[in-house]
Design a protein around this motif. Structure first.
Motif, PDB file in Angstrom:
ATOM      1  N   UNK A  15      51.298  58.082 -15.419  1.00 54.31           N
ATOM      2  CA  UNK A  15      52.692  58.313 -15.039  1.00 54.31           C
ATOM      3  C   UNK A  15      53.408  56.975 -15.072  1.00 54.31           C
ATOM      4  N   UNK A  16      54.479  56.883 -15.855  1.00 53.74           N
ATOM      5  CA  UNK A  16      55.164  55.617 -16.073  1.00 53.74           C
ATOM      6  C   UNK A  16      56.242  55.362 -15.031  1.00 53.74           C
ATOM      7  N   UNK A  17      56.432  54.084 -14.661  1.00 56.22           N
ATOM      8  CA  UNK A  17      57.543  53.681 -13.795  1.00 56.22           C
ATOM      9  C   UNK A  17      58.866  53.780 -14.547  1.00 56.22           C
ATOM     10  N   UNK A  18      58.874  53.387 -15.796  1.00 59.83           N
ATOM     11  CA  UNK A  18      60.014  53.550 -16.700  1.00 59.83           C
ATOM     12  C   UNK A  18      59.489  54.328 -17.899  1.00 59.83           C
ATOM     13  N   UNK A  19      60.286  55.237 -18.454  1.00 60.46           N
ATOM     14  CA  UNK A  19      59.787  56.057 -19.570  1.00 60.46           C
ATOM     15  C   UNK A  19      59.432  55.227 -20.797  1.00 60.46           C
ATOM     16  N   UNK A  20      58.534  55.755 -21.575  1.00 59.40           N
ATOM     17  CA  UNK A  20      58.146  55.177 -22.856  1.00 59.40           C
ATOM     18  C   UNK A  20      59.037  55.810 -23.926  1.00 59.40           C
ATOM     19  N   UNK A 112      41.564  58.354 -25.736  1.00 59.40           N
ATOM     20  CA  UNK A 112      40.962  58.004 -24.442  1.00 59.40           C
ATOM     21  C   UNK A 112      40.829  56.490 -24.328  1.00 59.40           C
ATOM     22  N   UNK A 113      40.317  55.837 -25.364  1.00 62.57           N
ATOM     23  CA  UNK A 113      40.155  54.387 -25.344  1.00 62.57           C
ATOM     24  C   UNK A 113      41.485  53.656 -25.242  1.00 62.57           C
ATOM     25  N   UNK A 114      42.452  54.057 -26.056  1.00 59.91           N
ATOM     26  CA  UNK A 114      43.777  53.438 -26.050  1.00 59.91           C
ATOM     27  C   UNK A 114      44.440  53.587 -24.683  1.00 59.91           C
ATOM     28  N   UNK A 115      44.420  54.788 -24.148  1.00 64.58           N
ATOM     29  CA  UNK A 115      45.104  55.036 -22.881  1.00 64.58           C
ATOM     30  C   UNK A 115      44.359  54.424 -21.695  1.00 64.58           C
ATOM     31  N   UNK A 116      43.061  54.296 -21.781  1.00 63.71           N
ATOM     32  CA  UNK A 116      42.313  53.573 -20.740  1.00 63.71           C
ATOM     33  C   UNK A 116      42.736  52.100 -20.715  1.00 63.71           C
ATOM     34  N   UNK A 117      42.853  51.489 -21.904  1.00 69.83           N
ATOM     35  CA  UNK A 117      43.306  50.095 -21.978  1.00 69.83           C
ATOM     36  C   UNK A 117      44.724  49.953 -21.425  1.00 69.83           C
ATOM     37  N   UNK A 118      45.588  50.914 -21.769  1.00 70.76           N
ATOM     38  CA  UNK A 118      46.964  50.899 -21.271  1.00 70.76           C
ATOM     39  C   UNK A 118      46.984  51.016 -19.745  1.00 70.76           C
ATOM     40  N   UNK A 119      46.203  51.920 -19.198  1.00 68.53           N
ATOM     41  CA  UNK A 119      46.159  52.126 -17.747  1.00 68.53           C
ATOM     42  C   UNK A 119      45.705  50.853 -17.029  1.00 68.53           C
ATOM     43  N   UNK A 120      44.684  50.200 -17.553  1.00 65.65           N
ATOM     44  CA  UNK A 120      44.186  48.956 -16.949  1.00 65.65           C
ATOM     45  C   UNK A 120      45.279  47.894 -16.960  1.00 65.65           C
ATOM     46  N   UNK A 121      45.983  47.754 -18.075  1.00 67.93           N
ATOM     47  CA  UNK A 121      47.066  46.752 -18.156  1.00 67.93           C
ATOM     48  C   UNK A 121      48.217  47.090 -17.221  1.00 67.93           C
ATOM     49  N   UNK A 122      48.548  48.393 -17.095  1.00 68.61           N
ATOM     50  CA  UNK A 122      49.658  48.795 -16.230  1.00 68.61           C
ATOM     51  C   UNK A 122      49.348  48.587 -14.750  1.00 68.61           C
ATOM     52  N   UNK A 123      48.075  48.552 -14.389  1.00 66.09           N
ATOM     53  CA  UNK A 123      47.720  48.286 -12.996  1.00 66.09           C
ATOM     54  C   UNK A 123      48.037  46.849 -12.621  1.00 66.09           C
ATOM     55  N   UNK A 124      48.036  45.956 -13.622  1.00 65.31           N
ATOM     56  CA  UNK A 124      48.333  44.546 -13.387  1.00 65.31           C
ATOM     57  C   UNK A 124      49.828  44.260 -13.520  1.00 65.31           C
ATOM     58  N   UNK A 125      50.443  44.856 -14.532  1.00 68.42           N
ATOM     59  CA  UNK A 125      51.864  44.640 -14.833  1.00 68.42           C
ATOM     60  C   UNK A 125      52.504  46.010 -15.016  1.00 68.42           C
ATOM     61  N   UNK A 126      53.544  46.314 -14.259  1.00 65.72           N
ATOM     62  CA  UNK A 126      54.143  47.659 -14.264  1.00 65.72           C
ATOM     63  C   UNK A 126      54.860  48.013 -15.561  1.00 65.72           C
ATOM     64  N   UNK A 127      55.507  47.045 -16.199  1.00 73.18           N
ATOM     65  CA  UNK A 127      56.199  47.278 -17.465  1.00 73.18           C
ATOM     66  C   UNK A 127      55.684  46.240 -18.462  1.00 73.18           C
ATOM     67  N   UNK A 128      55.105  46.693 -19.553  1.00 68.67           N
ATOM     68  CA  UNK A 128      54.515  45.799 -20.549  1.00 68.67           C
ATOM     69  C   UNK A 128      55.501  45.553 -21.688  1.00 68.67           C
ATOM     70  N   UNK A 129      55.606  44.323 -22.123  1.00 65.87           N
ATOM     71  CA  UNK A 129      56.535  43.987 -23.202  1.00 65.87           C
ATOM     72  C   UNK A 129      56.028  44.445 -24.569  1.00 65.87           C
ATOM     73  N   UNK A 130      54.730  44.718 -24.689  1.00 68.56           N
ATOM     74  CA  UNK A 130      54.188  45.144 -25.981  1.00 68.56           C
ATOM     75  C   UNK A 130      54.120  46.667 -26.109  1.00 68.56           C
ATOM     76  N   UNK A 131      54.913  47.368 -25.302  1.00 71.24           N
ATOM     77  CA  UNK A 131      55.056  48.822 -25.376  1.00 71.24           C
ATOM     78  C   UNK A 131      56.549  49.144 -25.457  1.00 71.24           C
ATOM     79  N   UNK A 132      56.877  50.323 -25.918  1.00 65.50           N
ATOM     80  CA  UNK A 132      58.278  50.726 -26.096  1.00 65.50           C
ATOM     81  C   UNK A 132      58.876  51.326 -24.825  1.00 65.50           C
ATOM     82  N   UNK A 133      58.720  50.640 -23.705  1.00 66.25           N
ATOM     83  CA  UNK A 133      59.308  51.148 -22.469  1.00 66.25           C
ATOM     84  C   UNK A 133      60.815  50.987 -22.503  1.00 66.25           C
ATOM     85  N   UNK A 134      61.513  51.943 -21.881  1.00 69.03           N
ATOM     86  CA  UNK A 134      62.968  51.858 -21.765  1.00 69.03           C
ATOM     87  C   UNK A 134      63.328  50.587 -21.020  1.00 69.03           C
TER      88      UNK A 134
END
Length: 146
Positions: A15-20, A112-134
């Motif tokens: 679940x994203x803090x800001x939409x993708x 599963x692998x991609x989203x697991x990596x994303x989840x781990x990164x989002x636990x550290x940083x809420x909005x990642x610059x290398x993703x298409x977040x709003x």
């Protein structure tokens, strides 16, 4: 969301803090490939089995229509194909949709692998610059491309 909906899921959900932000297009209707334009949507959550998104478009809940979602996750362009399994009117302008991915086992394992990596990164940083977040808090502005 009620417990019955939660229990139907086979996979975890992010679940994203800001939409993708994503572009979607219709790629198949009734088993025939089609070439359509794209429109912008906001992905609110995603898992290896599907996603939930917002759009201005009223789309049919029809397994004969296959959508393709294109977005950037962890610095790479990603495509997800799926079908709408439910829809709900959110307000006078926006519709919310649930999508089930159409994938084979190998592709689902990749998700599963991609989203697991994303989840781990989002636990550290809420909005990642290398993703298409709003970049906007306002989903309507994001959908309109502001």
């Amino acid at each position: 969301m009620n417990n019955q909906e939660t229990n139907r899921r086979k996979f975890f959900r992010i679940y994203f803090n800001a939409p993708l932000c994503s572009e979607i297009s219709i790629i198949m209707v009734n088993g025939e490939k089609v070439n359509t334009g794209t429109t912008r949507v906001c992905i609110e959550d995603i898992g290896p089995g599907g996603l939930r998104f917002l759009s201005y478009l009223k789309l049919p809940d029809n397994a004969e229509i296959i959508l393709q979602f294109n977005t950037r996750i962890l610095g790479k362009n990603q495509s997800f194909n799926g079908e709408i399994v439910w829809s709900k009117k959110r307000n006078s302008e926006l519709w919310q949709y649930g999508v089930k991915f159409i994938v084979d086992d190998a592709t689902q394992n990749k998700y599963v692998g991609l989203l697991n990596r994303l989840l781990i990164r989002l636990k550290k940083i809420k909005i990642l610059s290398d993703c298409s977040f709003c970049s906007s808090e306002n989903k309507i502005r994001c959908l309109r491309g502001f």
